[in-house]
Design a protein around this motif. Sequence first.
Motif, PDB file in Angstrom:
ATOM      1  N   THR A 199      -5.041  17.342  -6.602  1.00  0.00           N
ATOM      2  CA  THR A 199      -6.380  16.759  -6.589  1.00  0.00           C
ATOM      3  C   THR A 199      -6.796  16.489  -5.150  1.00  0.00           C
ATOM      4  OG1 THR A 199      -5.672  14.437  -6.678  1.00  0.00           O
ATOM      5  CG2 THR A 199      -5.907  15.594  -8.796  1.00  0.00           C
ATOM      6  N   VAL A 200      -8.034  16.085  -4.986  1.00  0.00           N
ATOM      7  CA  VAL A 200      -8.521  15.765  -3.638  1.00  0.00           C
ATOM      8  C   VAL A 200      -7.846  14.511  -3.096  1.00  0.00           C
ATOM      9  CG1 VAL A 200     -10.761  16.855  -3.969  1.00  0.00           C
ATOM     10  CG2 VAL A 200     -10.477  14.460  -4.549  1.00  0.00           C
ATOM     11  N   TRP A 201      -7.216  13.729  -3.948  1.00  0.00           N
ATOM     12  CA  TRP A 201      -6.618  12.457  -3.525  1.00  0.00           C
ATOM     13  C   TRP A 201      -5.215  12.628  -2.977  1.00  0.00           C
ATOM     14  CZ3 TRP A 201     -10.613   9.788  -2.963  1.00  0.00           C
ATOM     15  CH2 TRP A 201     -11.687   9.978  -3.818  1.00  0.00           C
ATOM     16  N   GLN A 202      -4.637  13.790  -3.136  1.00  0.00           N
ATOM     17  CA  GLN A 202      -3.289  14.036  -2.622  1.00  0.00           C
ATOM     18  C   GLN A 202      -3.237  13.827  -1.112  1.00  0.00           C
ATOM     19  OE1 GLN A 202      -1.853  17.986  -3.429  1.00  0.00           O
ATOM     20  NE2 GLN A 202       0.186  17.554  -2.675  1.00  0.00           N
ATOM     21  N   SER A 203      -4.241  14.328  -0.400  1.00  0.00           N
ATOM     22  CA  SER A 203      -4.251  14.183   1.061  1.00  0.00           C
ATOM     23  C   SER A 203      -4.418  12.726   1.477  1.00  0.00           C
ATOM     24  CB  SER A 203      -5.360  15.038   1.678  1.00  0.00           C
ATOM     25  OG  SER A 203      -6.632  14.589   1.228  1.00  0.00           O
ATOM     26  N   HIS A 204      -5.111  11.936   0.673  1.00  0.00           N
ATOM     27  CA  HIS A 204      -5.277  10.523   1.000  1.00  0.00           C
ATOM     28  C   HIS A 204      -3.934   9.790   0.925  1.00  0.00           C
ATOM     29  CE1 HIS A 204      -9.659  10.223   1.278  1.00  0.00           C
ATOM     30  NE2 HIS A 204      -9.668  11.195   0.385  1.00  0.00           N
ATOM     31  N   PHE A 205      -3.188  10.026  -0.141  1.00  0.00           N
ATOM     32  CA  PHE A 205      -1.897   9.357  -0.274  1.00  0.00           C
ATOM     33  C   PHE A 205      -0.914   9.848   0.784  1.00  0.00           C
ATOM     34  CE2 PHE A 205      -3.558   8.719  -4.655  1.00  0.00           C
ATOM     35  CZ  PHE A 205      -3.647   7.337  -4.585  1.00  0.00           C
ATOM     36  N   ARG A 206      -0.968  11.133   1.121  1.00  0.00           N
ATOM     37  CA  ARG A 206      -0.116  11.663   2.188  1.00  0.00           C
ATOM     38  C   ARG A 206      -0.470  11.003   3.519  1.00  0.00           C
ATOM     39  NH1 ARG A 206      -1.573  17.035   2.898  1.00  0.00           N
ATOM     40  NH2 ARG A 206      -1.056  17.294   0.722  1.00  0.00           N
ATOM     41  N   ASN A 207      -1.769  10.853   3.788  1.00  0.00           N
ATOM     42  CA  ASN A 207      -2.227  10.210   5.018  1.00  0.00           C
ATOM     43  C   ASN A 207      -1.705   8.774   5.092  1.00  0.00           C
ATOM     44  OD1 ASN A 207      -3.896   9.700   7.384  1.00  0.00           O
ATOM     45  ND2 ASN A 207      -5.282   8.633   6.015  1.00  0.00           N
ATOM     46  N   LEU A 208      -1.789   8.040   4.005  1.00  0.00           N
ATOM     47  CA  LEU A 208      -1.322   6.656   3.987  1.00  0.00           C
ATOM     48  C   LEU A 208       0.177   6.564   4.254  1.00  0.00           C
ATOM     49  CD1 LEU A 208      -3.480   5.556   0.965  1.00  0.00           C
ATOM     50  CD2 LEU A 208      -3.563   4.492   3.228  1.00  0.00           C
ATOM     51  N   ILE A 209       0.930   7.474   3.683  1.00  0.00           N
ATOM     52  CA  ILE A 209       2.386   7.469   3.886  1.00  0.00           C
ATOM     53  C   ILE A 209       2.722   7.775   5.346  1.00  0.00           C
ATOM     54  CG2 ILE A 209       4.513   8.688   3.283  1.00  0.00           C
ATOM     55  CD1 ILE A 209       3.294   8.925   0.393  1.00  0.00           C
ATOM     56  N   VAL A 210       2.058   8.767   5.924  1.00  0.00           N
ATOM     57  CA  VAL A 210       2.301   9.116   7.333  1.00  0.00           C
ATOM     58  C   VAL A 210       1.929   7.949   8.245  1.00  0.00           C
ATOM     59  CG1 VAL A 210       1.497  10.593   9.226  1.00  0.00           C
ATOM     60  CG2 VAL A 210       2.116  11.608   7.029  1.00  0.00           C
ATOM     61  N   VAL A 211       0.778   7.346   7.997  1.00  0.00           N
ATOM     62  CA  VAL A 211       0.337   6.224   8.837  1.00  0.00           C
ATOM     63  C   VAL A 211       1.316   5.062   8.727  1.00  0.00           C
ATOM     64  CG1 VAL A 211      -1.463   4.474   9.105  1.00  0.00           C
ATOM     65  CG2 VAL A 211      -2.091   6.862   8.867  1.00  0.00           C
ATOM     66  N   PHE A 212       1.845   4.803   7.549  1.00  0.00           N
ATOM     67  CA  PHE A 212       2.819   3.718   7.398  1.00  0.00           C
ATOM     68  C   PHE A 212       4.043   3.961   8.266  1.00  0.00           C
ATOM     69  CE2 PHE A 212       6.681   2.005   5.514  1.00  0.00           C
ATOM     70  CZ  PHE A 212       6.368   0.657   5.468  1.00  0.00           C
ATOM     71  N   TRP A 213       4.621   5.162   8.191  1.00  0.00           N
ATOM     72  CA  TRP A 213       5.851   5.428   8.928  1.00  0.00           C
ATOM     73  C   TRP A 213       5.614   5.463  10.432  1.00  0.00           C
ATOM     74  CZ3 TRP A 213      10.006   4.040   6.814  1.00  0.00           C
ATOM     75  CH2 TRP A 213      10.177   4.132   5.440  1.00  0.00           C
ATOM     76  N   GLY A 271       0.805  -1.215   0.000  1.00  0.00           N
ATOM     77  CA  GLY A 271       0.000   0.000   0.000  1.00  0.00           C
ATOM     78  C   GLY A 271       0.839   1.266   0.000  1.00  0.00           C
ATOM     79  N   VAL A 272       1.903   1.283   0.780  1.00  0.00           N
ATOM     80  CA  VAL A 272       2.723   2.500   0.829  1.00  0.00           C
ATOM     81  C   VAL A 272       3.524   2.676  -0.465  1.00  0.00           C
ATOM     82  CG1 VAL A 272       4.883   1.691   1.914  1.00  0.00           C
ATOM     83  CG2 VAL A 272       4.021   3.967   2.404  1.00  0.00           C
TER      84      VAL A 272
END
Length: 150
Positions: free
Chosen positions: A62-76, A48-49
Amino acid sequence: MSETAPGPTAPAAPQPQAPANGNLRSLAMICYVLFLVAWVNGITALIGVIIAYVKRGDAAGTVWQSHFRNLIVVFWVTLAVFILGLATWPIALGALFAYDFTGPWPAAAGLPLLFGLLVFPAFAIWFLYRMIRGLLRADRKSTRLNSSHT
């Protein structure tokens, strides 16, 4: 000078952003599910990351930028909590092996218990909140996007 009537106009080409948004939406939701499944198998969050890192450039603006940023932060953050949790065990075991049974119980032996009773539950709530909130917002955004394009 004669004027000719304009011919039939070609239908407007579909906007390229709508399919891209739909694709980014699908990928974001897949990543959220992969992160949730990682609680069982531990490896799908890595997939996923990787997807989030690859697609974050496409999602810029796009509105999806924050979603991918959230996923990256949650992974780390998840990786850091996992490593800290693992680090408490050698400290506790070292304290227990060094214990000579003549004095009070070594405080370091309680580190895994402290981590397991306080830090891990708080982290689990935070993780689930971020994943469920992200999934719900991705679904809500897709509903808005689909209704605006019909």
